[in-house]
Design an enzyme around this catalytic site. Structure first.
Site, mmCIF file in Angstrom:
data_model
loop_
_atom_site.group_PDB
_atom_site.id
_atom_site.type_symbol
_atom_site.label_atom_id
_atom_site.label_comp_id
_atom_site.label_asym_id
_atom_site.label_seq_id
_atom_site.Cartn_x
_atom_site.Cartn_y
_atom_site.Cartn_z
ATOM 1 N N LYS A 36 -0.813 4.965 4.421
ATOM 2 C CA LYS A 36 -1.715 4.020 5.089
ATOM 3 C C LYS A 36 -1.265 3.792 6.517
ATOM 4 O O LYS A 36 -0.096 3.479 6.775
ATOM 5 C CB LYS A 36 -1.771 2.697 4.329
ATOM 6 C CG LYS A 36 -2.809 1.718 4.883
ATOM 7 C CD LYS A 36 -2.995 0.532 3.953
ATOM 8 C CE LYS A 36 -3.991 -0.478 4.522
ATOM 9 N NZ LYS A 36 -5.331 0.116 4.736
ATOM 10 N N HIS A 56 0.829 -1.201 0.000
ATOM 11 C CA HIS A 56 0.000 0.000 0.000
ATOM 12 C C HIS A 56 0.865 1.253 0.000
ATOM 13 O O HIS A 56 2.068 1.194 0.263
ATOM 14 C CB HIS A 56 -0.933 0.028 1.218
ATOM 15 C CG HIS A 56 -2.107 -0.889 1.087
ATOM 16 N ND1 HIS A 56 -2.073 -2.206 1.484
ATOM 17 C CD2 HIS A 56 -3.360 -0.685 0.585
ATOM 18 C CE1 HIS A 56 -3.248 -2.766 1.249
ATOM 19 N NE2 HIS A 56 -4.044 -1.866 0.710
#
Length: 251
Positions: A145, A141
């Site tokens: 995040k 990600h």
């Protein structure tokens, strides 16, 4: 016309949802909630409890700490709710169950149709590989995040454990000098960097062969699309807890 209250309206996903709902002839944003002030062509509030706008459904795409207040609001107002926020604490998950006794609650750790189809595929093939294959999950990600591992990685890991005869122990990253790496372990590994929207790989490693199931999110639109479908679905439901697998099965 389905009237939506959007919690987290000015966040990354909230802005994507604003655009998607604006292009949907069957939906309209009745109000937006965000802890930061912002301007929009609909009423905005910084606190969920202050929202006095009539609506048909709530979509929560915010921060995990905000979800309990959203659930309380929806129970009080008898509003169906889509909880698309990830990283929920165990206490909040219990509150999801309690709220679902009073109103319709839709929850998925990932709103992508593709990810949920992947989970179904995992449940099908895992029993055939359990005796000989190690299972590892790698998720990637963007560097903004906050939670790790991702809720999606846990969703996929749980899909594996739903299908095996003997539950696997989750190992969050591997380190050490004397690892045995038995089949009973399921490794979950997180990568964070750049602007990666989201990539998940479920790896089955057996004697002399490897099977990989991969899902790559090319934009955040897939999550917004899933949330919109979920809102339309749950707005027609009575009290209960619903998820993406049920939505897919009822199509």
């Amino acid at each position: 016309m389905l009237k939506v209250i959007l919690n987290g309206a000015n966040g990354r996903m909230g802005r994507v949802l604003q655009e998607m709902i604006a292009g949907d002839a069957d939906m309209v944003i009745a109000a937006g909630i965000d802890r930061e002030e912002f301007s929009a062509d609909f009423p905005t509030f910084q606190n969920m409890a202050d929202c006095d706008v009539a609506a048909d459904v709530v979509i929560d795409f915010s921060h995990y700490t905000a979800t309990p207040a959203v659930l309380d609001y929806c129970v009080e107002k008898q509003l169906p709710v889509v909880v698309a926020t990830t990283g929920l604490e165990e206490d909040t998950k219990k509150r999801l169950l309690a709220a679902s006794e009073k109103t319709a609650v839709f929850f998925s750790a990932n709103m992508s149709i593709g990810i949920n189809l992947l989970a179904k595929a995992i449940r099908e093939i895992t029993p055939l590989l359990e005796d000989d294959f190690n299972v590892e999950i790698i998720e990637k990600h963007h560097n903004q995040k906050k939670d790790s591992p991702s809720g999606t990685a846990l969703l996929l890991a749980d899909a594996v454990n739903d299908a095996v005869k003997e539950k696997k122990t989750y190992i969050y990253g591997r380190h050490g000098n004397d690892l045995s790496n038995p089949l009973s372990e399921l490794g979950i590994h997180a990568v964070r960097g750049g602007t990666i929207p989201g990539e998940h790989t479920v790896l089955y490693a057996g004697p002399d062969e490897i099977i990989e199931l991969n899902h790559l999110a090319l934009s955040r639109n897939i999550f917004a699309n899933g949330a919109v479908k979920a809102a339309k679905y749950v707005s027609q439901k009575s009290a209960g807890l619903y998820d993406m697998e049920q939505l897919i099965d009822e199509k």
